[in-house]
Design a protein around this motif. Structure first.
Motif, short mmCIF file in Angstrom:
data_model
loop_
_atom_site.label_atom_id
_atom_site.label_comp_id
_atom_site.label_asym_id
_atom_site.label_seq_id
_atom_site.Cartn_x
_atom_site.Cartn_y
_atom_site.Cartn_z
N UNK A 125 -3.29 15.40 -2.06
CA UNK A 125 -3.59 13.63 -1.34
C UNK A 125 -4.86 14.06 -0.25
N UNK A 126 -4.11 14.54 1.14
CA UNK A 126 -5.42 14.66 1.78
C UNK A 126 -6.47 15.77 1.13
N UNK A 127 -6.69 16.38 0.88
CA UNK A 127 -7.91 17.33 0.19
C UNK A 127 -8.48 16.89 -0.80
N UNK B 126 1.47 -1.66 -0.26
CA UNK B 126 0.12 -0.03 0.51
C UNK B 126 1.20 1.57 0.10
N UNK B 127 0.69 2.64 -0.64
CA UNK B 127 1.17 3.12 -0.70
C UNK B 127 0.75 4.79 0.47
N UNK B 128 1.20 5.54 1.23
CA UNK B 128 0.95 6.17 2.24
C UNK B 128 0.88 7.32 1.39
N UNK B 129 0.08 8.68 2.09
CA UNK B 129 0.36 9.67 1.68
C UNK B 129 2.25 10.20 0.48
N UNK B 130 2.52 10.53 1.33
CA UNK B 130 3.77 10.72 0.99
C UNK B 130 4.73 9.71 0.01
N UNK B 131 4.27 8.58 -0.96
CA UNK B 131 4.33 8.10 -1.56
C UNK B 131 3.53 7.93 -3.27
N UNK C 173 -5.23 2.42 11.37
CA UNK C 173 -4.97 3.46 12.75
C UNK C 173 -5.53 4.17 12.23
N UNK C 174 -4.37 5.37 12.41
CA UNK C 174 -5.04 6.93 12.16
C UNK C 174 -3.68 7.34 11.14
N UNK C 175 -3.30 6.23 9.94
CA UNK C 175 -3.26 6.37 8.86
C UNK C 175 -3.66 5.97 7.74
N UNK C 176 -3.20 7.10 6.71
CA UNK C 176 -3.86 6.60 5.24
C UNK C 176 -3.20 5.58 4.31
N UNK C 177 -3.99 5.08 4.05
CA UNK C 177 -3.32 3.60 2.91
C UNK C 177 -4.36 3.62 1.33
N UNK C 178 -3.70 3.64 0.51
CA UNK C 178 -3.79 4.06 -0.86
C UNK C 178 -3.52 2.19 -1.74
N UNK D 89 4.06 11.31 -4.27
CA UNK D 89 5.93 11.72 -5.24
C UNK D 89 5.43 10.55 -6.39
N UNK D 90 4.47 9.80 -6.63
CA UNK D 90 3.56 9.16 -7.45
C UNK D 90 3.07 9.74 -8.55
N UNK D 91 2.14 10.49 -8.28
CA UNK D 91 1.33 12.45 -8.78
C UNK D 91 2.20 13.01 -8.81
N UNK D 92 3.37 13.94 -8.74
CA UNK D 92 3.51 14.40 -8.87
C UNK D 92 2.70 15.60 -7.91
N UNK D 93 2.28 15.69 -6.90
CA UNK D 93 1.35 16.12 -6.28
C UNK D 93 1.79 16.80 -4.40
N UNK D 94 1.64 17.84 -4.13
CA UNK D 94 2.03 18.06 -2.93
C UNK D 94 1.12 17.64 -1.58
N UNK D 95 1.05 16.50 -0.88
CA UNK D 95 0.53 15.77 0.24
C UNK D 95 -0.36 16.94 0.28
#
Length: 54
Positions: free
Chosen positions: A22-24, A5-10, A37-42, A13-19
């Protein structure tokens, strides 16, 4: 699942967008995601399918 799974940072980076982008888009429910838990996974295959459909 064969891919990790990708986290927000990964995903950012893959999309070439700021974190913040991704959150928005997660909050708008435009990206397939889930919480561990409290972490997002994609899941990479679902993200790629989502991008292809757009």
């Amino acid at each position: 699942m064969s891919e990790p799974m990708w986290d927000v940072k990964a995903l950012a980076a893959y999309l070439g967008k700021p974190t913040s982008w991704v959150y928005d888009n997660h909050l708008k429910e435009e990206l397939p995601s889930f919480r561990v838990g409290q972490q997002l996974r994609f899941p990479p295959p679902e993200i790629q399918q989502c991008l292809e459909e757009r």
